[in-house]
Design a protein around this motif. Structure first.
Motif, short mmCIF file in Angstrom:
data_model
loop_
_atom_site.label_atom_id
_atom_site.label_comp_id
_atom_site.label_asym_id
_atom_site.label_seq_id
_atom_site.Cartn_x
_atom_site.Cartn_y
_atom_site.Cartn_z
N MET A 1 0.84 -1.21 0.00
CA MET A 1 0.00 0.00 0.00
C MET A 1 0.87 1.25 0.00
O MET A 1 0.66 2.18 -0.78
CB MET A 1 -0.91 -0.04 1.24
N ILE A 2 1.90 1.25 0.89
CA ILE A 2 2.83 2.37 0.95
C ILE A 2 3.57 2.49 -0.39
O ILE A 2 3.71 3.58 -0.95
CB ILE A 2 3.85 2.18 2.10
N ILE A 125 17.27 14.84 -2.08
CA ILE A 125 17.63 15.94 -1.18
C ILE A 125 18.03 15.33 0.16
O ILE A 125 17.25 14.57 0.75
CB ILE A 125 16.45 16.91 -0.99
N PRO A 126 19.23 15.64 0.63
CA PRO A 126 19.70 15.02 1.88
C PRO A 126 18.71 15.29 3.01
O PRO A 126 18.20 16.41 3.14
CB PRO A 126 21.04 15.73 2.14
N GLY A 127 18.46 14.28 3.80
CA GLY A 127 17.53 14.45 4.93
C GLY A 127 16.11 14.22 4.50
O GLY A 127 15.49 13.21 4.84
N LEU A 128 15.57 15.15 3.69
CA LEU A 128 14.16 15.06 3.30
C LEU A 128 13.85 13.78 2.53
O LEU A 128 12.76 13.23 2.65
CB LEU A 128 13.79 16.27 2.43
N SER A 129 14.82 13.31 1.73
CA SER A 129 14.54 12.13 0.91
C SER A 129 14.45 10.86 1.76
O SER A 129 14.10 9.81 1.27
CB SER A 129 15.61 11.97 -0.16
N GLU A 130 14.76 10.98 3.05
CA GLU A 130 14.65 9.82 3.94
C GLU A 130 13.21 9.64 4.45
O GLU A 130 12.87 8.60 5.01
CB GLU A 130 15.56 9.98 5.17
N LEU A 131 12.38 10.68 4.28
CA LEU A 131 11.02 10.62 4.80
C LEU A 131 10.25 9.46 4.18
O LEU A 131 10.49 9.11 3.03
CB LEU A 131 10.27 11.93 4.48
N PRO A 132 9.32 8.87 4.93
CA PRO A 132 8.51 7.82 4.31
C PRO A 132 7.59 8.42 3.24
O PRO A 132 7.15 9.57 3.39
CB PRO A 132 7.69 7.25 5.50
N VAL A 133 7.32 7.68 2.18
CA VAL A 133 6.49 8.07 1.04
C VAL A 133 6.99 9.36 0.38
O VAL A 133 7.48 9.35 -0.74
CB VAL A 133 5.00 8.21 1.42
N LEU A 134 6.85 10.49 1.08
CA LEU A 134 7.20 11.77 0.47
C LEU A 134 8.66 11.81 0.07
O LEU A 134 9.02 12.45 -0.92
CB LEU A 134 6.91 12.91 1.45
N GLY A 135 9.50 11.15 0.82
CA GLY A 135 10.94 11.16 0.53
C GLY A 135 11.21 10.70 -0.89
O GLY A 135 11.86 11.41 -1.66
N SER A 140 12.93 13.23 -4.16
CA SER A 140 13.98 12.58 -4.95
C SER A 140 13.76 12.85 -6.43
O SER A 140 14.30 12.16 -7.28
CB SER A 140 14.00 11.07 -4.69
N GLN A 141 12.94 13.83 -6.76
CA GLN A 141 12.62 14.12 -8.16
C GLN A 141 13.72 14.95 -8.80
O GLN A 141 14.59 15.49 -8.12
CB GLN A 141 11.30 14.92 -8.22
N ASN A 142 13.63 15.09 -10.12
CA ASN A 142 14.57 15.99 -10.81
C ASN A 142 14.24 17.43 -10.42
O ASN A 142 13.10 17.75 -10.10
CB ASN A 142 14.53 15.75 -12.32
#
Lengths: 312, 347
Positions: A1-2, A125-135, A140-142
């Motif tokens: 689901m995730i 993006i360092p840090g933020l890209s570790e977030l669940p789903v949104l990361g 992690s987009q261009n």
């Protein structure tokens, strides 16, 4: 689901970017009163230009720039026909779509089916890209994704509704005779914003072939130009609404992709139809609802009407 | 001093002359572009003319392109009479082809009974495909250009689905196509079938319908001024729906003729852009039924040029670009026709 959520959101942002660029460009043209039905052709021209540019050693940014320039150049031809000569906008738009698609396919013959030489790759993006789903889906987009979804819509909203220039350009689309009398240069604004809108459409094509797909093949635009035109009507000719609408269409498109990848028990052809049927539904359903309450976002009053000073 | 002046009305001959000159100018500009790209343009033009008109074979090819272009052109022209743009000819063509194929494969009877039935099925298929855009246009004022166009993509996907799935003929190994439809149109020449005769007949029927009947008059009045028409008691909404259904039906008949008469099977790509080129035919014809014939012939020659020129390394795409140029120049010529050079009087 995730996983499903991440996949849909990520693809929606990536795929919807094409529509945001196209729709924002169309908002500009329609706000000064010009209906540009040539988006589909401009998408194709921008797309093939970007591919050819990167194949000859350009970096992706230069490829995108080339797509913007070519979109603008064809926009000048279109604007010359509909603003200067005041020819029928529907016809010229169709002509631009047909000629643009044909020309793009002819120019892209040697590049068809090959992967793009250089692409806009995703950046975590360092840090933020570790977030669940949104990361993974958002951070992690261009880099273009942020410009397309945040910077450009806000900039256009500010331009249209918070500046005097924006008020003038909306006036040109609503009542060109009054704008003319107030000293606004109707022809110049129309020409300029039609060309700017076409440059946006060229950028949409470049984004399609350098960031989303990323390669060139015939018919790769697949009606996205027309969906963008429909989106503008659905969005009531407002940049922020158009961006939200593009996200919705991105989600519909993404559901089709994800469904095919995951072997949902629906024929792939039906999933591929979703964006087109969804667009039609999005035009009809709000109108049906509005029919009852009488609330409808109106088109610029002079949309599609050429302005002749002598008929004032 | 001589200056440009715009006049409000021009005679019909000036309009016709503007059309012809626009097309000629577009072909000249297109030819110049081909010359810049390094082609021997006079030689190419010569081979197009020879390939189209010099042999019975070429004429038959031309005829096979001519007939669907007449009908898709007529379809778009009919909608223009009431001021609507049916850009969905391509989808309606496919819908007609699908309906005719399903009927032809599942119903059995003598050919003289079946052929009219198949034509009716084609008409119904095309009309059904435009039903939602027609209702949306009439009751909700939703732009028919976009709704009809988007359904083209759906129709293409539907045909591909049917031909690779439920209707696929397992005996056909290479291409995905339906089984052969067991009915044929009588031949006019070797390969050219009576579809051409039927198409021309439909042009005459439409010409009479629009010029000589009360219904046609009401449609034309609704197209010229919707408010005046409503005030005069004409049911404009009903006419809008009827005209769009008629338009879609004609494009559907084109699809039926193509699939029953020419290709004999339902398969992807059979529309050959006829739906889109039909819009151009209608524009060149100014929405006048009889003028659809010369306009469709011109488009058939241009389309045939695409086939002839493949031997010289020119693809269909260059030809498609050329048709776009023709449309652009026609649109510009239409406006330029209203300008005059005049010498203003001295005060």
């Amino acid at each position: 689901m995730i996983d499903l959520l991440t996949g849909v959101l990520s693809t929606a942002l990536l795929a919807g970017g094409v529509l945001v660029l196209g729709a924002l460009g169309e908002v500009l043209a329609e706000r000064v009163g010009v209906f540009n039905l040539g988006l589909e052709g401009l998408f194709a021209l921008g797309g093939v230009t970007a591919i050819i540019a990167v194949a000859h050693g350009a970096n992706p940014l230069a490829g995108l720039l080339a797509a913007i320039v070519v979109g603008g150049a064809f926009g000048m031809v279109f604007a010359g026909a509909v603003v200067v000569l005041r020819a029928n906008q529907t016809l010229c738009g169709l002509a631009l779509t047909i000629a643009g698609s044909g020309l793009a396919s002819a120019a892209g013959r040697g590049y068809s089916g090959q992967p793009a030489r250089a692409v806009f790759a995703g950046v975590a993006i360092p840090g933020l890209s570790e977030l669940p789903v949104l990361g993974r889906a958002v951070f992690s987009q261009n880099p273009l994704v942020y410009v397309i979804w945040i910077v450009l819509p806000l900039a256009l909203h500010w331009l249209l509704y918070r500046t005097r220039h924006g008020m003038n350009l909306r006036a040109v689309g609503e009542n060109p005779a009054a704008a003319d009398a107030a000293g606004v240069k109707v022809g110049l604004l129309r020409f300029g914003y039609v060309v700017a809108g076409a440059a946006f459409a060229g950028a949409a094509g470049g984004y399609l072939t350098l960031a989303f797909v990323p390669s060139w093949s015939d018919g790769i635009t697949g009606g996205r130009g027309w969906i963008a035109v429909a989106l503008v009507i659905f969005a009531g000719f407002r940049p922020l609404n158009a961006t939200l609408g593009a996200f919705m269409f991105g989600v519909i498109t993404a559901l089709g992709f994800v469904g095919q990848a995951r072997n949902w028990p629906v024929p792939p052809a039906v999933l591929s139809m979703l964006p087109y049927l969804g667009t039609i539904a999005c035009m009809i359903v709000p109108a049906l609802l509005a029919g009852r309450t009488g609330q409808r976002l109106m088109a610029p009053a002079a949309l599609g009407v050429p302005y002749f000073r002598d008929e004032r | 001093m001589i200056r440009l002046q715009r006049v409000s009305t021009v005679g019909p001959w000036i309009v016709v002359a503007a059309r012809v000159l626009s097309v000629a100018a577009a072909l000249l500009v297109g030819g110049a572009a081909f010359a810049v790209a390094g082609y021997d343009v006079p030689m190419l033009a010569g081979s197009v003319v020879r390939g189209s008109f010099d042999s019975l074979f070429g004429l038959e090819d031309l005829g096979l392109l001519f007939s669907p272009l007449i009908l898709t052109g007529l379809a778009a022209a009919v909608a223009l009479r009431i001021g609507l743009w049916n850009i969905g000819g391509e989808g309606q063509f496919y819908a007609g082809a699908i309906a005719a194929t399903l009927t032809g494969l599942n119903l059995h009877g003598p050919t003289p009974v079946m052929l009219p039935l198949l034509a009716l099925a084609g008409f119904a298929g095309g009309a059904a495909w435009v039903l939602v855009p027609a209702l949306a246009r009439a009751f909700l004022a939703i732009d028919e250009i976009i709704t009809t166009l988007l359904l083209n993509f759906v129709a293409v996907l539907l045909v591909n689905y049917l031909c690779t799935g439920p209707l696929r003929d397992p005996a056909q190994a290479v291409t995905s196509a339906s089984a052969r439809i067991p009915y044929e149109l009588p031949p006019l020449l070797d390969d050219l079938h009576w579809g051409l005769g039927g198409s021309v007949a439909l042009v005459s029927v439409m010409a009479v319908l629009f010029a000589r009947t009360r219904w046609g008059y009401e449609v034309r009045l609704s197209g010229a001024n919707r408010h005046a028409a409503r005030y005069a008691g004409i049911p404009v909404r009903r006419r809008l729906i009827q005209v769009l259904l008629l338009s879609g039906g004609l494009a559907g008949v084109a699809g039926m003729l193509e699939v029953v008469g020419t290709v004999h099977r339902l398969q992807g790509g059979i529309s050959n852009n006829y739906g889109y080129l039909g819009i151009m035919v209608a524009v060149l014809a100014g929405g006048v039924p009889f003028a659809v014939l010369p306009a469709a012939l011109l488009m058939a020659v241009i389309l045939n040029a695409g086939t002839v020129l493949q031997a010289y390394g020119v693809s269909n795409y260059e030809v498609l670009a050329l048709t776009g140029l023709v449309l652009l120049f026609t649109a510009m010529g239409e406006r330029i026709a209203y300008y005059r050079l005049s010498r203003p009087m001295r005060a």
